[in-house]
Design an enzyme around this catalytic site. Sequence first.
Site, PDB file in Angstrom:
ATOM      1  N   ASN A   1      -6.624  -0.362   6.221  1.00  0.00           N
ATOM      2  CA  ASN A   1      -6.394  -0.931   7.491  1.00  0.00           C
ATOM      3  C   ASN A   1      -4.737  -1.426   7.578  1.00  0.00           C
ATOM      4  OD1 ASN A   1      -6.810  -2.544  10.061  1.00  0.00           O
ATOM      5  ND2 ASN A   1      -6.181  -4.292   8.658  1.00  0.00           N
TER       6      ASN A   1
ATOM      7  N   VAL B   1       0.857  -1.224   0.030  1.00  0.00           N
ATOM      8  CA  VAL B   1       0.126  -0.044  -0.116  1.00  0.00           C
ATOM      9  C   VAL B   1       0.902   1.199  -0.083  1.00  0.00           C
ATOM     10  CG1 VAL B   1      -1.905  -0.895   1.180  1.00  0.00           C
ATOM     11  CG2 VAL B   1      -0.299  -0.004   2.559  1.00  0.00           C
TER      12      VAL B   1
ATOM     13  N   ALA C   1       2.950   9.325  15.757  1.00  0.00           N
ATOM     14  CA  ALA C   1       2.800  10.439  14.641  1.00  0.00           C
ATOM     15  C   ALA C   1       1.837   9.975  13.548  1.00  0.00           C
ATOM     16  CB  ALA C   1       4.142  11.174  14.276  1.00  0.00           C
ATOM     17  N   SER C   2       2.157   9.012  13.036  1.00  0.00           N
ATOM     18  CA  SER C   2       1.641   8.400  12.016  1.00  0.00           C
ATOM     19  C   SER C   2       0.187   8.277  11.999  1.00  0.00           C
ATOM     20  CB  SER C   2       2.190   7.161  11.183  1.00  0.00           C
ATOM     21  OG  SER C   2       1.887   6.083  11.976  1.00  0.00           O
ATOM     22  N   LYS C   3      -0.499   7.813  13.177  1.00  0.00           N
ATOM     23  CA  LYS C   3      -1.691   7.611  13.385  1.00  0.00           C
ATOM     24  C   LYS C   3      -2.418   8.837  13.775  1.00  0.00           C
ATOM     25  CE  LYS C   3      -1.885   3.058  12.742  1.00  0.00           C
ATOM     26  NZ  LYS C   3      -2.444   2.569  11.633  1.00  0.00           N
TER      27      LYS C   3
ATOM     28  N   TYR D   1       5.058   5.776  15.104  1.00  0.00           N
ATOM     29  CA  TYR D   1       4.008   5.110  14.802  1.00  0.00           C
ATOM     30  C   TYR D   1       2.793   6.009  15.345  1.00  0.00           C
ATOM     31  CZ  TYR D   1       0.338   1.659  15.672  1.00  0.00           C
ATOM     32  OH  TYR D   1      -0.813   1.210  15.510  1.00  0.00           O
TER      33      TYR D   1
ATOM     34  N   SER E   1      -5.521   4.722  15.685  1.00  0.00           N
ATOM     35  CA  SER E   1      -5.259   4.040  17.008  1.00  0.00           C
ATOM     36  C   SER E   1      -5.420   5.044  18.085  1.00  0.00           C
ATOM     37  CB  SER E   1      -3.861   3.905  16.865  1.00  0.00           C
ATOM     38  OG  SER E   1      -3.288   3.359  18.401  1.00  0.00           O
TER      39      SER E   1
HETATM   40  P1  NAD Z   1      -1.236  -7.420  12.063  1.00  0.00           P
HETATM   41  O1  NAD Z   1       0.293  -7.400  11.884  1.00  0.00           O
HETATM   42  O2  NAD Z   1      -1.792  -8.508  12.630  1.00  0.00           O
HETATM   43  O3  NAD Z   1      -1.849  -7.242  10.333  1.00  0.00           O
HETATM   44  C1  NAD Z   1      -1.361  -6.247   9.474  1.00  0.00           C
HETATM   45  C2  NAD Z   1      -1.238  -6.857   8.237  1.00  0.00           C
HETATM   46  O4  NAD Z   1      -0.926  -5.663   7.446  1.00  0.00           O
HETATM   47  C3  NAD Z   1      -0.217  -7.856   7.986  1.00  0.00           C
HETATM   48  O5  NAD Z   1      -0.993  -9.042   7.154  1.00  0.00           O
HETATM   49  C4  NAD Z   1       0.578  -7.267   6.869  1.00  0.00           C
HETATM   50  O6  NAD Z   1       1.212  -8.188   6.226  1.00  0.00           O
HETATM   51  C5  NAD Z   1       0.094  -6.075   6.244  1.00  0.00           C
HETATM   52  N1  NAD Z   1       0.921  -5.165   5.789  1.00  0.00           N
HETATM   53  C6  NAD Z   1       1.947  -4.651   6.384  1.00  0.00           C
HETATM   54  N2  NAD Z   1       2.438  -3.691   5.628  1.00  0.00           N
HETATM   55  C7  NAD Z   1       1.519  -3.441   4.482  1.00  0.00           C
HETATM   56  C8  NAD Z   1       1.927  -3.017   3.229  1.00  0.00           C
HETATM   57  N3  NAD Z   1       3.078  -2.296   2.978  1.00  0.00           N
HETATM   58  N4  NAD Z   1       0.935  -3.108   2.197  1.00  0.00           N
HETATM   59  C9  NAD Z   1      -0.163  -4.176   2.416  1.00  0.00           C
HETATM   60  N5  NAD Z   1      -0.098  -4.838   3.713  1.00  0.00           N
HETATM   61  C10 NAD Z   1       0.599  -4.701   4.804  1.00  0.00           C
HETATM   62  O7  NAD Z   1      -1.722  -5.976  12.713  1.00  0.00           O
HETATM   63  P2  NAD Z   1      -3.112  -5.610  13.452  1.00  0.00           P
HETATM   64  O8  NAD Z   1      -2.929  -5.494  14.552  1.00  0.00           O
HETATM   65  O9  NAD Z   1      -4.063  -6.256  12.600  1.00  0.00           O
HETATM   66  O10 NAD Z   1      -3.118  -4.142  12.714  1.00  0.00           O
HETATM   67  C11 NAD Z   1      -3.965  -3.528  11.666  1.00  0.00           C
HETATM   68  C12 NAD Z   1      -4.104  -2.262  11.994  1.00  0.00           C
HETATM   69  O11 NAD Z   1      -4.242  -1.818  13.038  1.00  0.00           O
HETATM   70  C13 NAD Z   1      -2.552  -1.386  11.677  1.00  0.00           C
HETATM   71  O12 NAD Z   1      -2.996  -0.074  10.795  1.00  0.00           O
HETATM   72  C14 NAD Z   1      -2.266  -0.865  13.332  1.00  0.00           C
HETATM   73  O13 NAD Z   1      -1.522   0.064  13.154  1.00  0.00           O
HETATM   74  C15 NAD Z   1      -3.720  -0.629  13.704  1.00  0.00           C
HETATM   75  N6  NAD Z   1      -3.703  -0.881  15.079  1.00  0.00           N
HETATM   76  C16 NAD Z   1      -3.541  -2.122  15.739  1.00  0.00           C
HETATM   77  C17 NAD Z   1      -3.573  -1.997  17.071  1.00  0.00           C
HETATM   78  C18 NAD Z   1      -2.860  -3.144  18.000  1.00  0.00           C
HETATM   79  O14 NAD Z   1      -2.891  -3.274  19.282  1.00  0.00           O
HETATM   80  N7  NAD Z   1      -2.562  -4.258  17.301  1.00  0.00           N
HETATM   81  C19 NAD Z   1      -3.979  -0.955  17.847  1.00  0.00           C
HETATM   82  C20 NAD Z   1      -4.327   0.029  17.134  1.00  0.00           C
HETATM   83  C21 NAD Z   1      -4.134   0.282  15.757  1.00  0.00           C
END
Ligand code: NAD
Length: 266
Positions: A93, A67, A172-174, A170, A156
Amino acid sequence: MPGRLLSRVALITGAGSGIGLECSLLFAQEGAHVALVDVNEQAVQKTHKLIGERYPNVKSIPIKADVSKEESVKDMVEQTVTTFGRLDIMFNNAGIMHPEDDNALNTEERIWDLTMNINVKGVWWGCKYAILAMRKNPTDEGKGLHTGGSIINTASFVALMGAATPQLAYTASKGAVLAMTRELAMVHAREGIRVNAICPGPLKTPLLMDFLNTDEKKQRRLVHLPMGRFGEAIEVARGALFLASDDSSYVTGTDFLVDGGLSSCY
Ligand code: NAD
């Protein structure tokens, strides 16, 4: 009440793991055809297979894409529209939390750039090509109205407050994802395109568990969680379903927290 997304077309990034995986299964269960995007080809193929086994009445396509590359994002949206004829729901996502990301003194430029490219630019490209596609969705009953669509961006809780375990790039990005979401919601509201951010709290997914890789780090985070546990990806997917469906028809520009009460108690 299955069927809340009957015949809708959804594109979900990060569909190979965590929130994206659970959301892909849930959207398919609710009747949506789904384009599954991940940079990890094996993982996205696995999600595709699961959907085929569990929900034979919906169609899914697996797409390997990064992405952070504009051409890849343009191409994944085009593939979706070519296959299904429209795009109703875009779930931007995919995201990373670099294991070496830390405070202002330690975080390095390469970590900052990588994080921003995936977490911020990736969402920008996703919104851009989703809006262009949604504008072409068939019009509503010949009235010349666009049927629009729903865009959901994963931010987030750290977009709204600081994190106890530092992760500066991270965080800052969110914050950028949330700010971008609010502006896009304003600009595109009259086209019938809703844009919302979902703001998860700490979850038991590979992203966070790899980052909080010691018991001490996990405890530092857990101590702030009113429910005394990390959230599950499915609990966030249910929030995304609300934002994707017509149940949230008057909701746009919001920071939809699914954080187990963390933000009220921090
Ligand atoms: P995860 O690591 O389980 O899943 C993330 C998926 O994104 C992976 O399958 C990975 O291969 C894919 N990915 C990574 N870089 C990519 C790219 N450049 N192009 C396409 N796909 C890519 O993580 P998650 O916890 O399910 O996170 C999903 C979202 O939720 C993220 O944006 C994360 O920042 C956000 N988030 C997670 C949490 C947490 O505690 N896990 C909290 C707040 C926000």
